[in-house]
Write a protein that holds these residues in place. Sequence first.
Motif, PDB file in Angstrom:
ATOM      1  N   ALA A  99      -2.967  18.410   4.409  1.00 13.90           N
ATOM      2  CA  ALA A  99      -3.688  17.660   3.388  1.00 13.90           C
ATOM      3  C   ALA A  99      -4.528  16.554   4.015  1.00 13.90           C
ATOM      4  O   ALA A  99      -4.111  15.895   4.972  1.00 13.90           O
ATOM      5  CB  ALA A  99      -2.708  17.073   2.380  1.00 13.90           C
ATOM      6  N   ASP A 100      -5.713  16.341   3.459  1.00 14.57           N
ATOM      7  CA  ASP A 100      -6.586  15.254   3.900  1.00 14.57           C
ATOM      8  C   ASP A 100      -6.262  13.963   3.160  1.00 14.57           C
ATOM      9  O   ASP A 100      -6.619  12.873   3.617  1.00 14.57           O
ATOM     10  CB  ASP A 100      -8.048  15.617   3.656  1.00 14.57           C
ATOM     11  N   LEU A 101      -5.611  14.106   1.996  1.00 10.35           N
ATOM     12  CA  LEU A 101      -5.316  12.953   1.162  1.00 10.35           C
ATOM     13  C   LEU A 101      -4.154  13.307   0.246  1.00 10.35           C
ATOM     14  O   LEU A 101      -4.068  14.427  -0.258  1.00 10.35           O
ATOM     15  CB  LEU A 101      -6.551  12.595   0.319  1.00 10.35           C
ATOM     16  N   VAL A 102      -3.255  12.345   0.038  1.00 17.57           N
ATOM     17  CA  VAL A 102      -2.189  12.481  -0.956  1.00 17.57           C
ATOM     18  C   VAL A 102      -2.463  11.478  -2.064  1.00 17.57           C
ATOM     19  O   VAL A 102      -2.759  10.312  -1.793  1.00 17.57           O
ATOM     20  CB  VAL A 102      -0.802  12.225  -0.335  1.00 17.57           C
ATOM     21  N   VAL A 103      -2.376  11.924  -3.303  1.00 15.92           N
ATOM     22  CA  VAL A 103      -2.574  11.047  -4.456  1.00 15.92           C
ATOM     23  C   VAL A 103      -1.276  10.992  -5.264  1.00 15.92           C
ATOM     24  O   VAL A 103      -0.714  12.039  -5.598  1.00 15.92           O
ATOM     25  CB  VAL A 103      -3.726  11.531  -5.362  1.00 15.92           C
ATOM     26  N   VAL A 104      -0.816   9.798  -5.556  1.00 14.74           N
ATOM     27  CA  VAL A 104       0.381   9.603  -6.372  1.00 14.74           C
ATOM     28  C   VAL A 104       0.102   8.522  -7.407  1.00 14.74           C
ATOM     29  O   VAL A 104      -0.855   7.754  -7.288  1.00 14.74           O
ATOM     30  CB  VAL A 104       1.614   9.203  -5.518  1.00 14.74           C
ATOM     31  N   GLY A 105       0.954   8.457  -8.424  1.00 13.11           N
ATOM     32  CA  GLY A 105       0.832   7.418  -9.435  1.00 13.11           C
ATOM     33  C   GLY A 105       1.529   6.146  -8.998  1.00 13.11           C
ATOM     34  O   GLY A 105       2.360   6.145  -8.083  1.00 13.11           O
ATOM     35  N   MET A 106       1.211   5.048  -9.670  1.00  9.76           N
ATOM     36  CA  MET A 106       1.824   3.762  -9.358  1.00  9.76           C
ATOM     37  C   MET A 106       3.287   3.763  -9.775  1.00  9.76           C
ATOM     38  O   MET A 106       3.669   4.400 -10.751  1.00  9.76           O
ATOM     39  CB  MET A 106       1.070   2.644 -10.079  1.00  9.76           C
ATOM     40  N   HIS A 107       4.113   3.056  -9.009  1.00  5.89           N
ATOM     41  CA  HIS A 107       5.536   2.936  -9.338  1.00  5.89           C
ATOM     42  C   HIS A 107       5.695   2.209 -10.666  1.00  5.89           C
ATOM     43  O   HIS A 107       4.934   1.311 -11.006  1.00  5.89           O
ATOM     44  CB  HIS A 107       6.252   2.162  -8.225  1.00  5.89           C
ATOM     45  N   ARG A 108       6.703   2.620 -11.444  1.00  3.54           N
ATOM     46  CA  ARG A 108       6.873   2.063 -12.791  1.00  3.54           C
ATOM     47  C   ARG A 108       7.462   0.659 -12.780  1.00  3.54           C
ATOM     48  O   ARG A 108       7.332  -0.075 -13.761  1.00  3.54           O
ATOM     49  CB  ARG A 108       7.786   2.980 -13.612  1.00  3.54           C
ATOM     50  N   LYS A 109       8.127   0.251 -11.708  1.00  5.37           N
ATOM     51  CA  LYS A 109       8.769  -1.069 -11.653  1.00  5.37           C
ATOM     52  C   LYS A 109       7.755  -2.124 -11.241  1.00  5.37           C
ATOM     53  O   LYS A 109       7.831  -2.729 -10.177  1.00  5.37           O
ATOM     54  CB  LYS A 109       9.943  -1.049 -10.664  1.00  5.37           C
ATOM     55  N   ARG A 110       6.775  -2.369 -12.067  1.00  2.20           N
ATOM     56  CA  ARG A 110       5.722  -3.310 -11.720  1.00  2.20           C
ATOM     57  C   ARG A 110       6.218  -4.740 -11.868  1.00  2.20           C
ATOM     58  O   ARG A 110       7.015  -5.051 -12.741  1.00  2.20           O
ATOM     59  CB  ARG A 110       4.509  -3.079 -12.618  1.00  2.20           C
ATOM     60  N   GLY A 111       5.709  -5.596 -10.993  1.00  3.86           N
ATOM     61  CA  GLY A 111       6.090  -6.996 -11.033  1.00  3.86           C
ATOM     62  C   GLY A 111       7.453  -7.279 -10.437  1.00  3.86           C
ATOM     63  O   GLY A 111       7.949  -8.391 -10.537  1.00  3.86           O
ATOM     64  N   GLN A 112       8.064  -6.275  -9.789  1.00  5.70           N
ATOM     65  CA  GLN A 112       9.402  -6.445  -9.232  1.00  5.70           C
ATOM     66  C   GLN A 112       9.411  -5.929  -7.789  1.00  5.70           C
ATOM     67  O   GLN A 112       9.737  -4.782  -7.530  1.00  5.70           O
ATOM     68  CB  GLN A 112      10.433  -5.680 -10.077  1.00  5.70           C
ATOM     69  N   LYS A 113       9.017  -6.799  -6.868  1.00  5.89           N
ATOM     70  CA  LYS A 113       8.891  -6.404  -5.467  1.00  5.89           C
ATOM     71  C   LYS A 113      10.194  -5.857  -4.895  1.00  5.89           C
ATOM     72  O   LYS A 113      10.201  -4.900  -4.124  1.00  5.89           O
ATOM     73  CB  LYS A 113       8.437  -7.602  -4.629  1.00  5.89           C
ATOM     74  N   ASP A 114      11.320  -6.480  -5.269  1.00  6.49           N
ATOM     75  CA  ASP A 114      12.600  -6.099  -4.682  1.00  6.49           C
ATOM     76  C   ASP A 114      12.985  -4.664  -5.023  1.00  6.49           C
ATOM     77  O   ASP A 114      13.805  -4.063  -4.315  1.00  6.49           O
ATOM     78  CB  ASP A 114      13.706  -7.049  -5.157  1.00  6.49           C
ATOM     79  N   LEU A 115      12.418  -4.108  -6.100  1.00  5.05           N
ATOM     80  CA  LEU A 115      12.784  -2.760  -6.513  1.00  5.05           C
ATOM     81  C   LEU A 115      11.907  -1.686  -5.880  1.00  5.05           C
ATOM     82  O   LEU A 115      12.119  -0.501  -6.105  1.00  5.05           O
ATOM     83  CB  LEU A 115      12.702  -2.656  -8.047  1.00  5.05           C
ATOM     84  N   LEU A 116      10.912  -2.080  -5.083  1.00  2.68           N
ATOM     85  CA  LEU A 116      10.053  -1.101  -4.419  1.00  2.68           C
ATOM     86  C   LEU A 116      10.711  -0.499  -3.183  1.00  2.68           C
ATOM     87  O   LEU A 116      10.489   0.664  -2.856  1.00  2.68           O
ATOM     88  CB  LEU A 116       8.733  -1.757  -4.020  1.00  2.68           C
ATOM     89  N   ALA A 117      11.517  -1.293  -2.490  1.00  6.52           N
ATOM     90  CA  ALA A 117      12.126  -0.825  -1.245  1.00  6.52           C
ATOM     91  C   ALA A 117      12.997   0.396  -1.505  1.00  6.52           C
ATOM     92  O   ALA A 117      13.791   0.421  -2.444  1.00  6.52           O
ATOM     93  CB  ALA A 117      12.970  -1.945  -0.626  1.00  6.52           C
ATOM     94  N   GLY A 118      12.824   1.419  -0.675  1.00  4.63           N
ATOM     95  CA  GLY A 118      13.644   2.614  -0.788  1.00  4.63           C
ATOM     96  C   GLY A 118      13.194   3.613  -1.824  1.00  4.63           C
ATOM     97  O   GLY A 118      13.807   4.679  -1.965  1.00  4.63           O
ATOM     98  N   THR A 119      12.120   3.324  -2.568  1.00 11.43           N
ATOM     99  CA  THR A 119      11.636   4.267  -3.573  1.00 11.43           C
ATOM    100  C   THR A 119      10.899   5.422  -2.899  1.00 11.43           C
ATOM    101  O   THR A 119      10.476   5.337  -1.737  1.00 11.43           O
ATOM    102  CB  THR A 119      10.694   3.576  -4.562  1.00 11.43           C
TER     103      THR A 119
END
Length: 280
Positions: A99-119
Amino acid sequence: MTRTVLFATDLSAENRAAFARALRLAYADGAQLDIIHVLDPYLPRRVFHEVEAAVVDDIAATLKDVREDYALEEPKTLIQTVAGAPYVEIIREAHERQADLVVVGMHRKRGQKDLLAGTSLMRIIRSAPCPVVVASQPPTQPWESILVPVDFSLTARHSLREALQRFPDTSLTLLHAWSLPGERELGSHPYYAQWRDHEVTRLRERLAQEIDSLMSELAGVPDVELVLEHGSPCEVLNAYIKRHTPDLVVIGSRDQPHHASQLTDMLLSEPHCDVMLCRA
Protein backbone atom coordinates in the motif's frame (compact mmCIF):
# COMPACT_ATOMS: atom_id res chain seq x y z
CA MET A 1 2.72 -1.18 -10.70
CA THR A 2 -0.78 -0.15 -9.60
CA ARG A 3 -0.84 2.17 -6.62
CA THR A 4 -2.99 1.09 -3.69
CA VAL A 5 -4.82 3.03 -0.99
CA LEU A 6 -5.81 0.79 1.92
CA PHE A 7 -8.86 1.92 3.89
CA ALA A 8 -9.59 0.14 7.18
CA THR A 9 -13.17 0.60 8.35
CA ASP A 10 -14.82 -0.30 11.65
CA LEU A 11 -18.29 0.31 10.11
CA SER A 12 -19.06 3.11 12.59
CA ALA A 13 -20.83 6.34 11.69
CA GLU A 14 -17.69 8.24 12.78
CA ASN A 15 -15.80 6.41 10.02
CA ARG A 16 -17.85 7.98 7.23
CA ALA A 17 -15.59 11.00 6.73
CA ALA A 18 -12.54 8.73 6.47
CA PHE A 19 -14.42 6.56 3.95
CA ALA A 20 -15.11 9.57 1.74
CA ARG A 21 -11.53 10.86 2.08
CA ALA A 22 -10.15 7.46 1.05
CA LEU A 23 -12.40 7.49 -2.02
CA ARG A 24 -11.28 10.99 -2.98
CA LEU A 25 -7.59 10.20 -2.52
CA ALA A 26 -7.72 6.95 -4.49
CA TYR A 27 -9.58 8.50 -7.41
CA ALA A 28 -7.35 11.59 -7.52
CA ASP A 29 -4.19 9.45 -7.55
CA GLY A 30 -5.52 6.86 -10.00
CA ALA A 31 -5.02 4.24 -7.31
CA GLN A 32 -6.95 1.12 -6.39
CA LEU A 33 -8.96 1.42 -3.18
CA ASP A 34 -8.79 -1.70 -1.03
CA ILE A 35 -11.41 -1.61 1.75
CA ILE A 36 -10.98 -4.03 4.63
CA HIS A 37 -12.82 -4.80 7.83
CA VAL A 38 -11.30 -7.00 10.53
CA LEU A 39 -13.69 -9.58 12.00
CA ASP A 40 -13.54 -11.13 15.43
CA PRO A 41 -11.80 -14.49 14.94
CA TYR A 42 -13.68 -15.96 17.89
CA LEU A 43 -17.12 -15.63 16.35
CA PRO A 44 -18.97 -18.97 16.29
CA ARG A 45 -18.35 -20.73 13.02
CA ARG A 46 -22.06 -21.08 12.31
CA VAL A 47 -22.52 -17.31 12.23
CA PHE A 48 -19.12 -16.23 10.90
CA HIS A 49 -20.07 -16.41 7.21
CA GLU A 50 -23.38 -14.65 7.86
CA VAL A 51 -21.58 -11.80 9.60
CA GLU A 52 -18.99 -11.66 6.84
CA ALA A 53 -21.66 -11.38 4.14
CA ALA A 54 -23.52 -8.71 6.13
CA VAL A 55 -20.30 -6.69 6.55
CA VAL A 56 -19.54 -6.79 2.82
CA ASP A 57 -23.11 -5.70 2.01
CA ASP A 58 -22.88 -2.86 4.54
CA ILE A 59 -19.57 -1.61 3.10
CA ALA A 60 -20.94 -1.74 -0.45
CA ALA A 61 -24.06 0.21 0.60
CA THR A 62 -21.94 2.79 2.45
CA LEU A 63 -19.68 3.11 -0.58
CA LYS A 64 -22.70 3.94 -2.75
CA ASP A 65 -24.10 6.42 -0.20
CA VAL A 66 -20.78 8.22 0.30
CA ARG A 67 -20.20 8.56 -3.42
CA GLU A 68 -23.63 10.11 -3.85
CA ASP A 69 -23.32 12.40 -0.80
CA TYR A 70 -19.98 13.86 -1.88
CA ALA A 71 -20.40 13.48 -5.67
CA LEU A 72 -17.27 11.32 -5.87
CA GLU A 73 -16.16 9.10 -8.72
CA GLU A 74 -15.55 5.46 -7.88
CA PRO A 75 -11.98 4.20 -8.31
CA LYS A 76 -11.20 0.53 -8.86
CA THR A 77 -12.33 -0.97 -5.55
CA LEU A 78 -11.87 -4.22 -3.66
CA ILE A 79 -13.88 -5.06 -0.53
CA GLN A 80 -12.52 -7.75 1.76
CA THR A 81 -12.85 -9.05 5.30
CA VAL A 82 -10.09 -10.63 7.37
CA ALA A 83 -10.15 -12.16 10.85
CA GLY A 84 -7.74 -11.39 13.66
CA ALA A 85 -6.47 -8.53 15.81
CA PRO A 86 -7.35 -5.29 13.95
CA TYR A 87 -3.96 -3.57 14.09
CA VAL A 88 -2.07 -6.78 13.20
CA GLU A 89 -4.23 -7.52 10.18
CA ILE A 90 -4.25 -3.93 8.92
CA ILE A 91 -0.46 -3.72 9.09
CA ARG A 92 -0.08 -7.15 7.47
CA GLU A 93 -2.46 -6.20 4.66
CA ALA A 94 -0.58 -2.94 4.10
CA HIS A 95 2.66 -4.92 3.71
CA GLU A 96 1.19 -7.62 1.47
CA ARG A 97 -0.65 -5.17 -0.78
CA GLN A 98 2.36 -2.82 -0.90
CA ALA A 99 0.00 0.00 0.00
CA ASP A 100 1.09 3.56 -0.76
CA LEU A 101 -1.23 4.97 1.90
CA VAL A 102 -3.37 3.71 4.78
CA VAL A 103 -6.52 5.64 5.67
CA VAL A 104 -8.28 5.19 9.01
CA GLY A 105 -10.90 7.08 10.99
CA MET A 106 -10.19 9.19 14.06
CA HIS A 107 -10.20 7.46 17.44
CA ARG A 108 -13.49 7.87 19.30
CA LYS A 109 -11.89 8.82 22.65
CA ARG A 110 -11.39 12.46 21.72
CA GLY A 111 -10.04 14.88 24.28
CA GLN A 112 -8.54 12.04 26.34
CA LYS A 113 -4.83 11.68 25.61
CA ASP A 114 -4.30 8.96 28.22
CA LEU A 115 -6.73 6.65 26.40
CA LEU A 116 -4.85 6.77 23.08
CA ALA A 117 -1.89 4.69 24.24
CA GLY A 118 -2.16 1.06 23.20
CA THR A 119 -5.10 1.57 20.84
CA SER A 120 -5.21 0.01 17.40
CA LEU A 121 -4.85 3.49 15.91
CA MET A 122 -1.56 4.20 17.68
CA ARG A 123 -0.18 0.77 16.86
CA ILE A 124 -1.02 1.19 13.19
CA ILE A 125 0.69 4.59 13.13
CA ARG A 126 3.87 3.18 14.70
CA SER A 127 4.13 0.10 12.48
CA ALA A 128 2.55 0.81 9.09
CA PRO A 129 5.05 0.57 6.19
CA CYS A 130 3.64 3.73 4.56
CA PRO A 131 2.09 7.05 5.62
CA VAL A 132 -1.17 6.83 7.57
CA VAL A 133 -3.97 9.35 7.13
CA VAL A 134 -6.22 9.79 10.17
CA ALA A 135 -9.31 11.47 8.72
CA SER A 136 -12.00 13.20 10.74
CA GLN A 137 -13.20 16.14 8.63
CA PRO A 138 -15.87 15.94 5.87
CA PRO A 139 -13.94 15.82 2.57
CA THR A 140 -15.98 18.36 0.66
CA GLN A 141 -12.89 19.23 -1.41
CA PRO A 142 -9.29 18.15 -1.89
CA TRP A 143 -6.83 19.31 0.76
CA GLU A 144 -5.80 22.87 -0.11
CA SER A 145 -4.19 24.19 3.08
CA ILE A 146 -1.45 21.83 4.30
CA LEU A 147 0.73 22.44 7.35
CA VAL A 148 4.05 20.70 7.98
CA PRO A 149 5.85 21.20 11.33
CA VAL A 150 9.60 21.25 10.65
CA ASP A 151 12.86 21.20 12.58
CA PHE A 152 16.35 19.86 11.81
CA SER A 153 15.56 16.19 12.52
CA LEU A 154 15.61 13.38 9.95
CA THR A 155 12.00 12.64 10.90
CA ALA A 156 10.91 16.15 9.90
CA ARG A 157 12.92 15.94 6.68
CA HIS A 158 11.19 12.66 5.80
CA SER A 159 7.68 14.01 6.45
CA LEU A 160 8.47 17.16 4.44
CA ARG A 161 9.70 15.05 1.54
CA GLU A 162 6.45 13.05 1.63
CA ALA A 163 4.39 16.25 1.60
CA LEU A 164 6.39 17.77 -1.27
CA GLN A 165 6.10 14.60 -3.36
CA ARG A 166 2.43 13.88 -2.67
CA PHE A 167 1.05 17.39 -3.02
CA PRO A 168 2.96 19.07 -5.87
CA ASP A 169 0.02 21.33 -6.78
CA THR A 170 -0.69 22.57 -3.25
CA SER A 171 0.96 25.38 -1.30
CA LEU A 172 2.55 24.15 1.92
CA THR A 173 3.12 26.08 5.14
CA LEU A 174 6.19 24.95 7.07
CA LEU A 175 5.99 25.81 10.77
CA HIS A 176 8.98 25.91 13.12
CA ALA A 177 8.73 26.58 16.86
CA TRP A 178 11.78 28.31 18.33
CA SER A 179 12.94 29.21 21.82
CA LEU A 180 16.24 30.59 23.16
CA PRO A 181 17.90 30.38 26.58
CA GLY A 182 17.48 33.34 28.91
CA GLU A 183 14.25 34.56 27.36
CA ARG A 184 12.40 34.82 30.66
CA GLU A 185 15.24 36.48 32.59
CA LEU A 186 16.71 38.73 29.89
CA GLY A 187 13.93 39.16 27.36
CA SER A 188 13.45 42.87 28.07
CA HIS A 189 17.16 43.75 27.92
CA PRO A 190 18.01 45.64 24.70
CA TYR A 191 21.25 43.72 24.09
CA TYR A 192 19.46 40.41 24.56
CA ALA A 193 16.72 41.48 22.16
CA GLN A 194 19.34 42.36 19.55
CA TRP A 195 21.07 38.99 20.00
CA ARG A 196 17.71 37.18 19.87
CA ASP A 197 16.75 38.84 16.58
CA HIS A 198 20.13 37.92 15.14
CA GLU A 199 19.77 34.27 16.22
CA VAL A 200 16.24 33.99 14.83
CA THR A 201 17.47 35.37 11.50
CA ARG A 202 20.26 32.78 11.46
CA LEU A 203 17.75 30.07 12.31
CA ARG A 204 15.48 31.09 9.45
CA GLU A 205 18.42 31.05 7.03
CA ARG A 206 19.48 27.57 8.16
CA LEU A 207 15.95 26.23 7.78
CA ALA A 208 15.60 27.84 4.37
CA GLN A 209 18.87 26.19 3.28
CA GLU A 210 17.62 22.80 4.51
CA ILE A 211 14.36 23.22 2.63
CA ASP A 212 16.06 24.43 -0.56
CA SER A 213 18.44 21.48 -0.41
CA LEU A 214 15.56 19.03 -0.15
CA MET A 215 13.50 20.74 -2.85
CA SER A 216 16.44 20.68 -5.24
CA GLU A 217 16.32 16.86 -5.14
CA LEU A 218 12.67 16.76 -6.23
CA ALA A 219 10.80 17.68 -9.38
CA GLY A 220 7.51 19.55 -9.52
CA VAL A 221 7.54 20.70 -5.90
CA PRO A 222 4.81 23.06 -4.64
CA ASP A 223 5.18 26.57 -3.29
CA VAL A 224 6.19 26.70 0.37
CA GLU A 225 5.98 29.34 3.07
CA LEU A 226 8.27 29.15 6.11
CA VAL A 227 6.80 30.46 9.38
CA LEU A 228 8.79 30.77 12.63
CA GLU A 229 6.92 31.30 15.89
CA HIS A 230 8.17 31.53 19.46
CA GLY A 231 7.20 28.88 21.99
CA SER A 232 7.18 25.14 22.60
CA PRO A 233 6.29 22.92 19.62
CA CYS A 234 2.93 21.83 21.08
CA GLU A 235 1.88 25.36 22.02
CA VAL A 236 2.91 26.83 18.69
CA LEU A 237 1.29 24.08 16.61
CA ASN A 238 -1.94 24.11 18.59
CA ALA A 239 -2.27 27.91 18.40
CA TYR A 240 -1.47 27.98 14.68
CA ILE A 241 -4.05 25.30 13.86
CA LYS A 242 -6.76 27.13 15.79
CA ARG A 243 -5.94 30.43 14.05
CA HIS A 244 -5.57 29.16 10.50
CA THR A 245 -7.56 25.87 10.43
CA PRO A 246 -5.48 23.94 7.88
CA ASP A 247 -7.06 21.01 6.04
CA LEU A 248 -4.20 18.64 6.81
CA VAL A 249 -1.18 18.42 9.11
CA VAL A 250 1.71 16.24 7.90
CA ILE A 251 3.94 15.10 10.74
CA GLY A 252 6.67 12.52 11.23
CA SER A 253 6.31 9.50 13.49
CA ARG A 254 9.52 8.48 15.25
CA ASP A 255 8.33 4.87 15.70
CA GLN A 256 8.69 4.96 19.48
CA PRO A 257 7.80 1.51 20.83
CA HIS A 258 5.66 2.43 23.84
CA HIS A 259 4.32 5.95 23.34
CA ALA A 260 3.70 8.61 20.73
CA SER A 261 5.20 12.06 20.71
CA GLN A 262 3.45 14.92 22.46
CA LEU A 263 2.63 16.47 19.10
CA THR A 264 0.99 13.26 17.87
CA ASP A 265 -0.97 12.88 21.11
CA MET A 266 -2.21 16.47 20.84
CA LEU A 267 -3.25 16.19 17.19
CA LEU A 268 -5.14 12.93 17.68
CA SER A 269 -6.79 13.69 21.01
CA GLU A 270 -8.17 17.09 19.95
CA PRO A 271 -8.53 16.89 16.16
CA HIS A 272 -9.16 20.14 14.32
CA CYS A 273 -8.13 18.76 10.93
CA ASP A 274 -6.99 15.59 9.19
CA VAL A 275 -3.54 14.26 10.07
CA MET A 276 -0.99 12.37 7.97
CA LEU A 277 1.71 10.56 9.94
CA CYS A 278 4.84 9.53 8.09
CA ARG A 279 6.94 6.87 9.77
CA ALA A 280 10.61 7.78 9.57
